[in-house]
Design an enzyme around this catalytic site. Structure first.
Site, PDB file in Angstrom:
ATOM      1  N   GLU A 296      -0.575   2.209   7.098  1.00 52.78           N
ATOM      2  CA  GLU A 296      -1.715   2.364   6.488  1.00 52.78           C
ATOM      3  C   GLU A 296      -1.996   1.456   5.283  1.00 52.78           C
ATOM      4  O   GLU A 296      -3.129   1.160   4.996  1.00 52.78           O
ATOM      5  CB  GLU A 296      -1.820   3.729   6.524  1.00 52.78           C
ATOM      6  CG  GLU A 296      -2.026   4.389   8.092  1.00 52.78           C
ATOM      7  CD  GLU A 296      -3.345   4.072   8.539  1.00 52.78           C
ATOM      8  OE1 GLU A 296      -4.346   3.750   8.077  1.00 52.78           O
ATOM      9  OE2 GLU A 296      -3.178   3.918   9.690  1.00 52.78           O
TER      10      GLU A 296
ATOM     11  N   HIS B  16      -0.380   3.235  14.482  1.00 51.95           N
ATOM     12  CA  HIS B  16      -0.641   2.667  13.501  1.00 51.95           C
ATOM     13  C   HIS B  16       0.038   1.539  13.086  1.00 51.95           C
ATOM     14  O   HIS B  16      -0.483   0.689  12.721  1.00 51.95           O
ATOM     15  CB  HIS B  16      -0.638   3.782  12.448  1.00 51.95           C
ATOM     16  CG  HIS B  16      -1.277   5.081  12.234  1.00 51.95           C
ATOM     17  ND1 HIS B  16      -1.014   6.290  11.681  1.00 51.95           N
ATOM     18  CD2 HIS B  16      -2.639   5.278  12.733  1.00 51.95           C
ATOM     19  CE1 HIS B  16      -2.210   6.925  11.992  1.00 51.95           C
ATOM     20  NE2 HIS B  16      -2.990   6.368  12.623  1.00 51.95           N
TER      21      HIS B  16
ATOM     22  N   ILE C  75       7.289   4.739   7.912  1.00 51.41           N
ATOM     23  CA  ILE C  75       6.581   3.529   8.831  1.00 51.41           C
ATOM     24  C   ILE C  75       5.149   3.800   8.440  1.00 51.41           C
ATOM     25  O   ILE C  75       4.488   2.800   8.814  1.00 51.41           O
ATOM     26  CB  ILE C  75       7.240   3.707  10.262  1.00 51.41           C
ATOM     27  CG1 ILE C  75       8.723   3.296   9.942  1.00 51.41           C
ATOM     28  CG2 ILE C  75       6.423   2.861  10.855  1.00 51.41           C
ATOM     29  CD1 ILE C  75       9.433   3.438  11.060  1.00 51.41           C
ATOM     30  N   ASP C  76       4.743   5.047   8.858  1.00 52.80           N
ATOM     31  CA  ASP C  76       3.207   5.396   8.867  1.00 52.80           C
ATOM     32  C   ASP C  76       2.525   4.976   7.618  1.00 52.80           C
ATOM     33  O   ASP C  76       1.699   4.276   7.624  1.00 52.80           O
ATOM     34  CB  ASP C  76       3.157   6.861   9.100  1.00 52.80           C
ATOM     35  CG  ASP C  76       1.874   7.018   9.903  1.00 52.80           C
ATOM     36  OD1 ASP C  76       1.347   6.441  10.534  1.00 52.80           O
ATOM     37  OD2 ASP C  76       1.584   8.545  10.238  1.00 52.80           O
ATOM     38  N   ASP C  77       2.997   5.487   6.461  1.00 50.42           N
ATOM     39  CA  ASP C  77       2.239   4.991   5.054  1.00 50.42           C
ATOM     40  C   ASP C  77       2.299   3.386   5.082  1.00 50.42           C
ATOM     41  O   ASP C  77       1.528   2.791   4.410  1.00 50.42           O
ATOM     42  CB  ASP C  77       3.478   5.614   3.879  1.00 50.42           C
ATOM     43  CG  ASP C  77       2.823   7.103   3.711  1.00 50.42           C
ATOM     44  OD1 ASP C  77       1.704   7.035   2.901  1.00 50.42           O
ATOM     45  OD2 ASP C  77       3.483   8.039   4.059  1.00 50.42           O
TER      46      ASP C  77
END
Length: 667
Positions: A411, A482, A406-408
């Site tokens: 971003e 994020h 989810i983070d990648d």
């Protein structure tokens, strides 16, 4: 590459205490620079030039990912176990391991950190395999320290598994992990999907190893690592029955009894199920999950089940492990636990765009082309909790289609939104797929974890087997921030799910005004992630939560104008917000303050001056300290591109203004 540690577990403490004395003036800017802004512009230009030069021809960026010597030690142990060791690799690995030893004979898990028992034992054994004599001064110092800390018996379970592979530890004295766990339905506690993806990928092959209990002939004894060789595994008193530890200890005893009389057909079918599960999750490049530990254990497990080393699955797996090796100029060889091209590329694109590079610059377009090709459009293990959700995320690595995160994904979308690509329809389609997927991965409490939704079972961390770090994937403030920032940039700041994420973030703020950092060190990272997200979502700079965070950041600024936070802050509250200044952590604090409208503040001016003063001639920064985490405290990471991308981002936002705002000054 990584620098050797300073040899003192407490070496940072006096420096950190002095660093928070805000009365000390920041060193003056270089002669000829009349203002901080002018110096920042020049520093930004040098840094942009350096970062552009590091882009691969295919469009991606990747910095080295340094962890600790257990990766290198276990690589040598694997080669010894499989009988594939060679002199060149052994010599190079030993050279690196020796270079990381501290003056007191120990090995740490992060730069400047204290000696760590399991890492020291594994490094010692690896050097014995490389031919280092036990009475050599550096080896004798290590073994003496190991004994003083309780010896081999006090190491973590994973270390003792490696020792058991060669008969240096008894399998009977290890926690039981039966392969029958594969049969547990998804609604039963302790099924494999209750574990975080990184733990799941490791535990499944280890059920095979636990069932087979292999022992290879040991090339030497390790009596010097026991406090009492006659009693290598002294008994420990059990925890009270009424406690969770006591319950799970007794469950482990029951599993040891079951092992003596397993249902043979059930055991055989469970091993077959584990093998199928492992093989189905092998990536196209031969690795598993894009990370080294699951790959190592998967190779061992399949080999124990009869797969020859020349079998295509194992051959590809072993070849993939070689790609984790970084050969250094001095002839040493460091093993990366993972590789981070998607993460590094999206952060580099954000940095360059925010630093004023034209939105249609060829480097940014090339980066977007590469990232678009990396989007994952097939289901992975996340469908267990989100069946029916359309894929659309990105993973961290070159190849990891089973585990986008989810983070990648958040971003990457933020990077895509900054670039004027010649095929905007394709870019917008990718963004919409990613946004739908990230929205669908929201946990019930309104926040987001890294790989799974609602991966919050309280039981896996209590298993006697799981003493190696975090094994579940609960929501965190940094990932949630994020995603909120991504949704706000997409114009969904008023979406009900976005508002729930914001409410969760506001509720998670610490009393001191900071936010905990799960994937970066620590409160500086968490706060540096949350404040830009709140600003993007329309939370005004005057909001009480924002003001509390600003005051906290100002209170922990170091005397040199920078910010730093030691990894010990995960265990010791005295270290929260304290540590030697680093470029990446300084940049996180600046990004937070700039988003809170503090551009003209003294704290920002001093932080920018720190970055300008500490920039090297080639346009980058030095950063030996570890500012990333795999597991807070237990597994620390030095992302070698962090020292570049985050200072470029902070400097760029100082010079050009915040992204996606009307007052941004274009280059």
């Amino acid at each position: 590459m990584t620098a050797t540690t300073d040899g003192s577990a407490g070496a940072l403490a006096p420096r950190a205490a002095a660093a928070n004395d805000s009365t000390t003036a920041t060193p003056p800017l270089p002669a000829g620079d009349s203002t901080v802004a002018t110096a920042a512009e020049r520093a930004t230009a040098r840094a942009v030039e350096h970062l552009l030069a590091r882009q691969d021809d295919q469009g991606w960026w990747k910095g080295d990912l340094a962890t600790n010597v257990t990766m290198d030690a276990e690589d040598l142990l694997l080669r010894q176990f499989l009988g594939i060791q060679d002199e060149k690799t052994t010599r190079a690995a030993a050279l690196f391991i020796r270079s990381e030893q501290r003056p007191d004979g120990t090995w740490a898990t992060f730069h400047g950190g204290p000696g760590e028992l399991s890492a020291t034992v594994e490094a010692y054994v690896a050097l014995r395999l490389a031919g280092d004599a036990p009475d050599a001064p550096h080896m004798a110092a290590a073994s003496e320290w190991i004994r003083s800390q309780g010896g081999m018996a006090a190491t973590r379970v994973f270390t003792r598994i490696w020792l058991a592979l060669f008969g240096w530890w008894k399998w009977d004295d290890l926690p039981e992990l039966p392969p029958e766990i594969m049969y547990l339905p998804k609604w039963v506690p302790l099924n494999i999907y209750d574990f975080g993806c990184w733990a799941r990928q490791t535990i499944v092959p280890l059920t095979v190893v636990s069932a087979k209990r292999p022992v290879r002939p040991a090339p030497f004894a390790l009596d010097e690592l026991h406090t009492d060789p006659a009693r290598p595994s002294p008994p420990r008193p059990p925890a009270p029955l009424a406690s969770w530890d006591g319950i799970f200890q007794r469950l482990d005893k029951a599993l040891h009894q079951y092992r003596k009389f397993p249902l043979r057909r059930v055991r055989r079918n469970a091993l077959d199920a584990a093998a199928r599960w492992i093989i189905e999750r092998q990536e196209n490049d031969g690795c598993w999950g894009g990370i080294q530990p699951p790959a190592v254990y998967s190779v061992i497990a399949l080999h124990l089940l009869g797969y020859d080393l020349d079998h295509p699955v194992l051959r590809a797996g072993l070849e993939s492990l070689d790609r984790f090796a970084v050969w250094r100029e001095d002839g040493s060889r460091m093993i990366e636990a993972c590789q981070s091209p998607v993460w590094d590329t999206c952060l580099a694109a954000i940095a360059l765009a925010d630093a004023g590079l034209p939105a249609d610059h060829p480097a940014l377009v090339k980066a977007v082309d590469w990232m678009l090709d990396e989007q994952i459009t097939r289901p992975g293990d996340w469908v267990v909790r989100r069946p029916g959700l359309t894929p659309g995320g990105w993973a961290f690595e070159f190849h990891n289609d089973n585990y986008p995160d989810i983070d990648d994904t958040a971003e990457v979308v933020l990077a895509l939104k900054r670039v004027a690509h010649p095929d905007p329809v394709r870019v917008e389609a990718a963004i919409q797929r990613a946004a739908r997927w990230n929205l669908g991965m929201q946990s019930k409490n309104g926040a987001w974890g890294a790989f799974d939704a609602d991966n919050t079972s309280p039981f896996p961390n209590r298993l006697p087997f799981c003493d190696f770090g975090e094994v579940v994937d609960p929501p965190s403030a940094d990932v949630t921030a994020h995603v909120v920032e991504m949704l706000a940039v997409l114009g969904q700041q008023h979406h009900p799910r976005t508002r729930r994420g914001i409410e969760w973030l506001l509720a998670e703020q610490e009393e001191n005004g900071a936010w905990f950092g799960r994937w970066g060190v620590n409160y500086v990272y968490g706060t540096g992630s949350v404040l830009p997200a709140l600003a993007a979502a329309g939370i005004p700079a005057s909001h009480p939560a924002v003001r509390r965070a600003v005051r906290w950041l100002e209170s922990v600024q170091n005397a040199d104008g920078g910010w730093g936070e030691d990894l010990r802050s995960y265990r010791d509250p005295e270290w929260i917000g304290r540590g030697a200044s680093t470029p990446s952590q300084t940049a996180w604090a600046l990004m937070a303050l700039l988003s809170a409208g503090e551009r003209e503040s003294k704290a920002v001016e001093r932080g920018i001056a720190y970055l300008v003063e500490n920039q090297t001639e080639d346009g980058t920064w030095d950063e030996p300290y570890f500012t990333g985490t795999g597991f807070p405290w237990d597994f620390s990471i030095n992302y070698h591109l962090y020292r570049q991308v985050f200072p470029v981002t902070a400097l760029g936002r100082y010079v050009h203004g915040e992204p996606f705002t009307p007052n941004r000054r274009e280059a």
